[in-house]
Design an enzyme around this catalytic site. Sequence first.
Site, mmCIF file in Angstrom:
data_model
loop_
_atom_site.group_PDB
_atom_site.id
_atom_site.type_symbol
_atom_site.label_atom_id
_atom_site.label_comp_id
_atom_site.label_asym_id
_atom_site.label_seq_id
_atom_site.Cartn_x
_atom_site.Cartn_y
_atom_site.Cartn_z
ATOM 1 C CB CYS A 401 49.512 17.066 37.680
ATOM 2 S SG CYS A 401 49.549 15.285 37.905
ATOM 3 C CG MET A 402 49.180 20.852 34.719
ATOM 4 S SD MET A 402 49.035 21.386 32.992
ATOM 5 C CE MET A 402 47.333 20.980 32.629
#
Length: 409
Positions: A401-402
């Site tokens: 996600c990051m």
Amino acid sequence: MSLNINVTSEISKLNSVLLKRPGREVENLTPDTMHGLLFDDIPYLPIIQQEHDAFADVLKNNGAQVYYLEKLAAEAIEHSKNKEKIVQQFINESNIHEKTIADELTGYLFSMDTQSMVDKIMAGVRNDEVDIHSTSLAWSADHQKKSLFLMQPMPNLYYTRDPANILGSGISINNMTYTARKRESLFMEVIVKYHPDFKDSGLNIWRDRMVSTSIEGGDVLVLSDEVLAIGISQRTSGRAIEELAKTLFSSNSTFKKILAIEIPHVRAMMHLDTVFTMIDTDKFTIHPGIQSLDGKMSVYILQPGKAKDEIDVTHQTDLSAALKAALNLSEIALIPCGGGDAIAAPREQWNDGSNTLAIKPGVVVTYNRNYVSNELMREHGVKVLEIPSSELSRGRGGPRCMSMPLSRD
């Protein structure tokens, strides 16, 4: 110098990646506002920054060039020669339409250097920061009671995967589902349009943020140069997937097949990559909660139809069979999050045990707190690089996600 931007794999060597270091925007969360801003808790800024720096160091130490969203955005605005127009767009999309207030806010933002201005837009502008002289009802005591902010903070920005994603030699700049995140993709639009490393890169725009349907990058996995997997999720609609499929199939992209995988539309499983990721040529993580007790689930296979702009859609209930057929594999391993244990699986999925970032085949970055899932991957021959996660995990997103890969082998 333009970047070589191209992603045709989930697992090949990561060459360059886009991150966003958490900033003051996460400190501008309060118990009253955090749920509206899609958070379940309030991270402690010094520690979340340390943990994010450790994540960036792992990527750098393994050969990836790290770019930062906040830096690229400021550089793009500087190169644009359209600073006022860009700022006005951020103000408009913050629902500030009364001219006196917009002018006062513009003056306040223009009093800063460009990097400080970008950081401030990301962090949010409080009502008491700007000396507003207006008799408009838009600036009444009522307004100030409703919100502490003229411009709301964007605490989800450190999840760079969602606002845009590179698909082959092109990019999808996404219309985000929730109001709290819609402005995030405007930064990517500005970067692609004005930053010299991007605007001269020959990047195709497969999809822009002004479309009416929503798709988010956490739902999109590039399984190969011909196959995508996209989640039909809380934040990505089936119609959006069909629109993207038509664009990719009718353009000069290499993609010929999309597996649209239906997952529960719940907060804990907001994107496909929170429950399913690719970690090696024939290995995947999966949260057992997305399948029925007999292992079945809905998978729709999208391929070009005979007529132009026509799509053939077939339905399957066996994810393993669909993956093997799409990727020409005789066998695959679906590694269950938390080992499939009734307690460990949902606990580690909540803390993104399935949200792995492959940086080369069979080498993944994960959160250290998901020790059951991590050990199980090691038993399957996967090299697991753990990062600290006490504060990063509070936003309900993991290493995939990051990160927004810009280039892979």
